[in-house]
Design an enzyme around this catalytic site. Structure first.
Site, PDB file in Angstrom:
ATOM      1  CB  SER A   1       2.085   1.494  13.948  1.00  0.00           C
ATOM      2  OG  SER A   1       0.995   0.885  13.287  1.00  0.00           O
TER       3      SER A   1
ATOM      4  CD  GLU B   1       0.725  -5.246   4.166  1.00  0.00           C
ATOM      5  OE1 GLU B   1       1.421  -4.962   3.176  1.00  0.00           O
ATOM      6  OE2 GLU B   1       0.623  -4.502   5.162  1.00  0.00           O
TER       7      GLU B   1
ATOM      8  CD  GLU C   1       6.611  -6.086   9.191  1.00  0.00           C
ATOM      9  OE1 GLU C   1       7.181  -5.004   9.078  1.00  0.00           O
ATOM     10  OE2 GLU C   1       5.798  -6.504   8.355  1.00  0.00           O
TER      11      GLU C   1
ATOM     12  N   GLY D   1       0.012  -0.723  10.273  1.00  0.00           N
ATOM     13  CA  GLY D   1      -0.867   0.257   9.632  1.00  0.00           C
ATOM     14  C   GLY D   1      -1.714   1.079  10.584  1.00  0.00           C
TER      15      GLY D   1
ATOM     16  CG  ASN E   1       7.207  -3.097   2.716  1.00  0.00           C
ATOM     17  OD1 ASN E   1       7.094  -2.906   1.509  1.00  0.00           O
ATOM     18  ND2 ASN E   1       6.478  -3.986   3.377  1.00  0.00           N
TER      19      ASN E   1
ATOM     20  CE  LYS F   1       3.474  -2.314   4.495  1.00  0.00           C
ATOM     21  NZ  LYS F   1       2.519  -2.544   5.579  1.00  0.00           N
TER      22      LYS F   1
ATOM     23  CG  HIS G   1       4.825  -7.996   4.463  1.00  0.00           C
ATOM     24  ND1 HIS G   1       3.492  -7.717   4.683  1.00  0.00           N
ATOM     25  CD2 HIS G   1       5.530  -7.013   5.071  1.00  0.00           C
ATOM     26  CE1 HIS G   1       3.407  -6.597   5.389  1.00  0.00           C
ATOM     27  NE2 HIS G   1       4.626  -6.149   5.633  1.00  0.00           N
TER      28      HIS G   1
HETATM   29  P1  13P Z   1       3.431   0.187   8.848  1.00  0.00           P
HETATM   30  O1  13P Z   1       4.753   0.787   9.290  1.00  0.00           O
HETATM   31  O2  13P Z   1       2.730   0.995   7.812  1.00  0.00           O
HETATM   32  O3  13P Z   1       2.582  -0.200  10.013  1.00  0.00           O
HETATM   33  O4  13P Z   1       3.802  -1.181   8.098  1.00  0.00           O
HETATM   34  C1  13P Z   1       4.615  -2.114   8.737  1.00  0.00           C
HETATM   35  C2  13P Z   1       4.992  -3.150   7.722  1.00  0.00           C
HETATM   36  O5  13P Z   1       4.182  -3.985   7.368  1.00  0.00           O
HETATM   37  C3  13P Z   1       6.336  -3.073   7.135  1.00  0.00           C
HETATM   38  O6  13P Z   1       6.604  -4.205   6.368  1.00  0.00           O
END
Ligand code: 13P
Length: 252
Positions: free
Chosen positions: A214, A98, A166, A172, A9, A11, A96
């Site tokens: 992570s 976020e 997740e 993150g 992803n 982002k 997601h």
């Molecule tokens: P990270 O791998 O940066 O922690 O993000 C995980 C995530 O939200 C993938 O969708």
């Protein structure tokens, strides 16, 4: 499910058309043959079409990070499942954290899931607790998210469904702050039980469950061996060629 899945992803980390092109071209070159792992990437929407073109004849699948709950019409700024499919997407991340954080409700997540399926996109449905508590609140949180997205879902929806667990608190960070394999295993067993209760048992067993939060090369192998997942949804570490390839190598 035997085949492993690693989905990247991107982002908003891959911030330009040039960077998106370069990463896609490098992945195409490095992942030419069958690797025993199904690799997915979700670039930012403005670069989806171009990345999908670059990866068209490669084994890497391209998809969207999000999709609209609407089918079409007067919805400024939205991209429908059919448009994303038309631009080259084969899957879409749905719900997601976020985006849930930004106000996407359970009702919206469910609508998006249905739109994805109707358009022929494989949905990667994200669930995850915001925090953990002594009383096991995380389990009821996950059960509620799964139930509200999947309750009474049409049967044909399930063929392509992928679940990404997740936990929000683990996203993150560094590998040392990611989830511990034993805690992951416990949650994955719980998720499979909830899926089996909500859906047809045999179908539920076939749904791949991914972990995200992570993931790096250092923790990938233990998480997959001891965590009971079918693969990963990787954020930051998927946006540099070396760290993404290292994760793939670690679980191969
Ligand atoms: P990270 O791998 O940066 O922690 O993000 C995980 C995530 O939200 C993938 O969708």
């Amino acid at each position: 499910v035997k085949k492993r899945i690693v989905a990247g992803n991107w982002k908003m980390f891959v911030a330009s058309r040039e960077d998106a092109r370069a990463l896609a071209l490098a992945l195409r070159k490095k992942l030419r043959g069958a690797s025993g792992v199904d690799v997915y990437v979700a670039p930012p929407a403005p670069f989806l079409f171009e990345v999908a073109n670059i990866l068209e004849s490669s084994p890497i699948r391209v998809g969207a990070q999000a999709l609209s709950q609407w089918e079409g019409g007067a919805h400024t700024g939205e991209a429908s499942a059919a448009m994303l499919k038309n631009a080259g997407a084969l899957f879409s991340i749905v719900g997601h954290s976020e985006r849930r954080e930004g106000g996407e409700s359970e009702t919206v997540v469910r609508a998006e899931l249905e739109r994805a399926v109707a358009a022929g996109l494989a949905p990667i449905l994200c669930v995850g607790e915001r925090s953990r508590g002594e009383g096991g609140e995380q389990f009821s949180a996950i059960e509620e998210q799964l139930a509200s997205a999947l309750k009474n879902i049409p049967k044909n929806t399930l063929k392509k469904l992928i679940i990404a667990y997740e936990p929000v608190w683990a996203i993150g960070k560094g590998a040392q702050d990611a989830m511990k394999p034993a805690d992951l295993e416990e949650m994955v067993i719980f998720i499979r039980k909830v899926l089996a209760d909500l859906l047809d048992r045999t179908e539920a067993l076939r749904i791949p469950v991914l972990y995200g939060g992570s993931v790096e090369a250092q923790n990938a192998s233990a998480l997959i061996k001891e965590g009971g997942v079918n693969g990963f949804l990787v954020g930051r570490a998927s946006t540099s060629l070396d760290s993404f390839l290292a994760i793939l190598a670690a679980i191969r």
